[in-house]
Design a protein around this motif. Structure first.
Motif, mmCIF file in Angstrom:
data_model
loop_
_atom_site.group_PDB
_atom_site.id
_atom_site.type_symbol
_atom_site.label_atom_id
_atom_site.label_comp_id
_atom_site.label_asym_id
_atom_site.label_seq_id
_atom_site.Cartn_x
_atom_site.Cartn_y
_atom_site.Cartn_z
ATOM 1 N N UNK A 10 7.689 -17.234 5.201
ATOM 2 C CA UNK A 10 6.895 -16.304 4.401
ATOM 3 C C UNK A 10 6.436 -17.014 3.133
ATOM 4 N N UNK A 11 5.128 -17.093 2.942
ATOM 5 C CA UNK A 11 4.528 -17.720 1.763
ATOM 6 C C UNK A 11 4.055 -16.607 0.832
ATOM 7 N N UNK A 12 4.676 -16.482 -0.332
ATOM 8 C CA UNK A 12 4.277 -15.467 -1.302
ATOM 9 C C UNK A 12 3.612 -16.193 -2.467
ATOM 10 N N UNK A 13 2.304 -16.206 -2.457
ATOM 11 C CA UNK A 13 1.526 -17.010 -3.408
ATOM 12 C C UNK A 13 0.157 -16.356 -3.583
ATOM 13 N N UNK A 14 -0.247 -16.124 -4.847
ATOM 14 C CA UNK A 14 -1.513 -15.431 -5.088
ATOM 15 C C UNK A 14 -2.685 -16.376 -5.327
ATOM 16 N N UNK A 15 -2.464 -17.684 -5.269
ATOM 17 C CA UNK A 15 -3.566 -18.637 -5.341
ATOM 18 C C UNK A 15 -4.005 -18.955 -3.907
ATOM 19 N N UNK A 16 -5.140 -18.423 -3.465
ATOM 20 C CA UNK A 16 -5.530 -18.539 -2.055
ATOM 21 C C UNK A 16 -5.588 -19.975 -1.541
ATOM 22 N N UNK A 17 -6.146 -20.892 -2.338
ATOM 23 C CA UNK A 17 -6.274 -22.272 -1.864
ATOM 24 C C UNK A 17 -4.905 -22.916 -1.679
ATOM 25 N N UNK A 18 -4.004 -22.685 -2.633
ATOM 26 C CA UNK A 18 -2.669 -23.258 -2.536
ATOM 27 C C UNK A 18 -1.910 -22.673 -1.345
ATOM 28 N N UNK A 36 1.531 -13.581 1.776
ATOM 29 C CA UNK A 36 1.394 -12.364 0.985
ATOM 30 C C UNK A 36 0.978 -12.770 -0.419
ATOM 31 N N UNK A 37 0.110 -11.980 -1.034
ATOM 32 C CA UNK A 37 -0.388 -12.362 -2.354
ATOM 33 C C UNK A 37 -0.117 -11.337 -3.442
ATOM 34 N N UNK A 38 0.683 -10.311 -3.129
ATOM 35 C CA UNK A 38 1.010 -9.276 -4.109
ATOM 36 C C UNK A 38 2.506 -9.004 -4.050
ATOM 37 N N UNK A 39 3.141 -8.933 -5.213
ATOM 38 C CA UNK A 39 4.585 -8.759 -5.257
ATOM 39 C C UNK A 39 5.080 -7.487 -4.607
ATOM 40 N N UNK A 40 4.275 -6.428 -4.630
ATOM 41 C CA UNK A 40 4.701 -5.159 -4.047
ATOM 42 C C UNK A 40 4.791 -5.218 -2.524
ATOM 43 N N UNK A 41 4.152 -6.203 -1.912
ATOM 44 C CA UNK A 41 4.149 -6.291 -0.453
ATOM 45 C C UNK A 41 5.422 -6.929 0.108
#
Length: 235
Positions: A10-18, A36-41
């Motif tokens: 599971x990759x939790x990161x909000x920088x799409x390119x990274x 996932x890019x949002x902490x609530x998810x």
């Protein structure tokens, strides 16, 4: 990865390119990935679809990675590697105090992240084998039992939900109960890549491990601190 079945990262990161780069490198090595890019998810996803390991950015919209990790450690020993651009020592220490298994500072090499993932999964994968009915120790028996091969630990018949790093630390201390282990010795044997980490890092892991041991045996002092020297196991 477990034999015959790719590990889910599971990759939790909000920088799409990274996030896309990490996903590409991991998939190239045969891993299954989710971004996932949002902490609530994060927590709903983990509860419904537990991954083998989580790469967790600290700075997230919705909910911080620190809060996510704190809640996770209340019910799960899921391996966590923190991704952070906040490189001062305090933030690194906090990441370890909340139960992270490792951290990588941005900017980083994706190959390094993949190597860290593989290293942690090599130590954590036997937990799945134990869950499938392989040897787990004898519930109800007294004393401390640690099985590194199957990533399983019991104290007085109670299961200890340890992270891979905590189990490795406990196994080191168990080699010679009553012996005082210096912080330098523990550091040098915990990290395969011989990275530069501080004594306070060990203090954080000891704190977490002591709390879990005391949860199984209340009113005990399972790991003694010897001022200016190190730690010893007293179980």
């Amino acid at each position: 990865m477990t034999e015959g079945r790719p590990s889910h990262i599971l990759i939790v990161e909000d920088e799409p390119k990274l996030a896309a780069v990490l996903e590409a490198y991991l998939q190239l090595e045969g891993f299954v990935t989710t971004i996932l890019n949002d902490g609530h998810q994060v927590m709903p996803f983990i509860r419904s679809t537990p991954p083998a390991l989580m790469l967790l950015d600290l700075m997230l919209p919705g909910r911080s990675g620190m809060d996510i990790c704190r809640e996770l450690r209340q019910f799960s020993a899921l391996p966590v590697i923190i991704l952070t651009a906040r490189i001062d020592e305090i933030d690194r220490l906090l990441g370890l105090e909340i139960g992270a298994d490792d951290y990588v500072c941005k900017p980083f090499s994706p190959r390094e992240v993949v190597a860290r993932v593989k290293a942690i999964l090599r130590r954590a994968t036997p937990a799945a084998a134990a869950a499938d009915g392989l040897p787990q120790g004898q519930p109800g028996s007294q004393g401390l039992q640690v099985d590194e091969q199957f990533h399983h630990a019991l104290l007085d018949g109670k299961e200890l939900k340890l992270t891979p790093l905590e189990l490795r630390l406990l196994a080191l201390l168990m080699k010679s109960p009553g012996r005082i282990f210096s912080r330098d010795y523990l550091l040098s044997h915990l990290y395969d890549d011989h990275r530069v980490v501080t004594d306070r890092t060990i203090d954080s892991h000891i704190k977490n491990l002591r709390r879990k041991l005391q949860g199984a045996r209340p009113d005990s002092e399972p790991i003694a601190s010897v001022y200016g020297v190190g730690y010893r196991l007293e179980i």
